[in-house]
Design a protein around this motif. Sequence first.
Motif, PDB file in Angstrom:
ATOM      1  N   PHE A  29       0.831  -1.209   0.000  1.00 20.31           N
ATOM      2  CA  PHE A  29       0.000   0.000   0.000  1.00 20.31           C
ATOM      3  C   PHE A  29       0.864   1.257   0.000  1.00 20.31           C
ATOM      4  CE2 PHE A  29      -1.969   3.387   2.489  1.00 20.31           C
ATOM      5  CZ  PHE A  29      -3.069   3.664   1.687  1.00 20.31           C
ATOM      6  N   PHE A  30       1.865   1.306   0.886  1.00 20.81           N
ATOM      7  CA  PHE A  30       2.703   2.501   0.962  1.00 20.81           C
ATOM      8  C   PHE A  30       3.613   2.636  -0.246  1.00 20.81           C
ATOM      9  CE2 PHE A  30       1.693   2.268   5.567  1.00 20.81           C
ATOM     10  CZ  PHE A  30       1.088   3.506   5.649  1.00 20.81           C
ATOM     11  N   ILE A  32       2.880   1.751  -3.355  1.00 20.76           N
ATOM     12  CA  ILE A  32       2.056   2.243  -4.461  1.00 20.76           C
ATOM     13  C   ILE A  32       1.612   3.674  -4.215  1.00 20.76           C
ATOM     14  CG2 ILE A  32      -0.177   1.930  -5.613  1.00 20.76           C
ATOM     15  CD1 ILE A  32       0.297  -1.072  -5.374  1.00 20.76           C
ATOM     16  N   SER A  33       1.271   4.010  -2.985  1.00 19.75           N
ATOM     17  CA  SER A  33       0.826   5.374  -2.706  1.00 19.75           C
ATOM     18  C   SER A  33       1.953   6.390  -2.883  1.00 19.75           C
ATOM     19  CB  SER A  33       0.221   5.479  -1.309  1.00 19.75           C
ATOM     20  OG  SER A  33       1.187   5.220  -0.331  1.00 19.75           O
ATOM     21  N   THR A  34       3.197   6.007  -2.600  1.00 18.02           N
ATOM     22  CA  THR A  34       4.293   6.956  -2.789  1.00 18.02           C
ATOM     23  C   THR A  34       4.608   7.174  -4.262  1.00 18.02           C
ATOM     24  OG1 THR A  34       5.919   5.196  -2.501  1.00 18.02           O
ATOM     25  CG2 THR A  34       5.392   6.531  -0.569  1.00 18.02           C
ATOM     26  N   TYR A  36       2.474   7.796  -6.499  1.00 18.94           N
ATOM     27  CA  TYR A  36       1.612   8.876  -6.940  1.00 18.94           C
ATOM     28  C   TYR A  36       1.933  10.199  -6.257  1.00 18.94           C
ATOM     29  CZ  TYR A  36      -1.043   5.292  -9.247  1.00 18.94           C
ATOM     30  OH  TYR A  36      -1.405   4.272 -10.059  1.00 18.94           O
ATOM     31  N   MET A  37       2.828  10.198  -5.286  1.00 18.30           N
ATOM     32  CA  MET A  37       3.205  11.426  -4.598  1.00 18.30           C
ATOM     33  C   MET A  37       4.374  12.127  -5.256  1.00 18.30           C
ATOM     34  SD  MET A  37       2.990  10.437  -0.644  1.00 18.30           S
ATOM     35  CE  MET A  37       1.528   9.788   0.107  1.00 18.30           C
TER      36      MET A  37
END
Length: 133
Positions: A29-30, A32-34, A36-37
Motif C-alpha cells: 500500500f505505501f 504504491i501510494s508513494t 503517486y506522490m
Amino acid sequence: MRLRDRRSFTKPQVMIIPMIDIMFFLLVFFMISTLYMVNLKTVDVQLPQAVHAEGQAKVTYVVTMQKDGSLWLEDKPIERDVLIRQAADQQRQNPQFSVVIRADEGLDYGQVMALLDGLKGAGVRHFGLAAHE
C-alpha cells in the motif's frame, strides 16, 4: 462445580501468519501510494506515441517545448540562448550531462532540430527525446 484441570489449558499463541499478511499489505500500500506522490516538475504537453520507448533513470535537464514554441526548463520558462548557455556550463562541469527534450506532438520538427543543433553546438553529447509509451 467442577473446575478444569490445569494441564488441559493450552498456552496462548501468537498467530504470526496473519501479522505477516498485514505487514505485506501495508508495505505494498505505501509503495504504491508513494508512486503517486512524486511531483514531476514538467509542463503538460501532448507527447507523441512510441512503441519502443525506454525509460531513463538519471536526467539532468528536462526541456519542454510547447506547441507555440515556448521553452520550459523543468517547470520554469526559459529563453533558448539562456538554455544553451546553461547547458554548455553544465556539460563542462559534468561529462555525463544529459538533456531530455519533451516536444509537443503538434510542434514543427524544424524547431526541435534547431534546439538540438544549438545544444550540440554548445557541446552537449547526451540527448533524449521523450515519448508516451
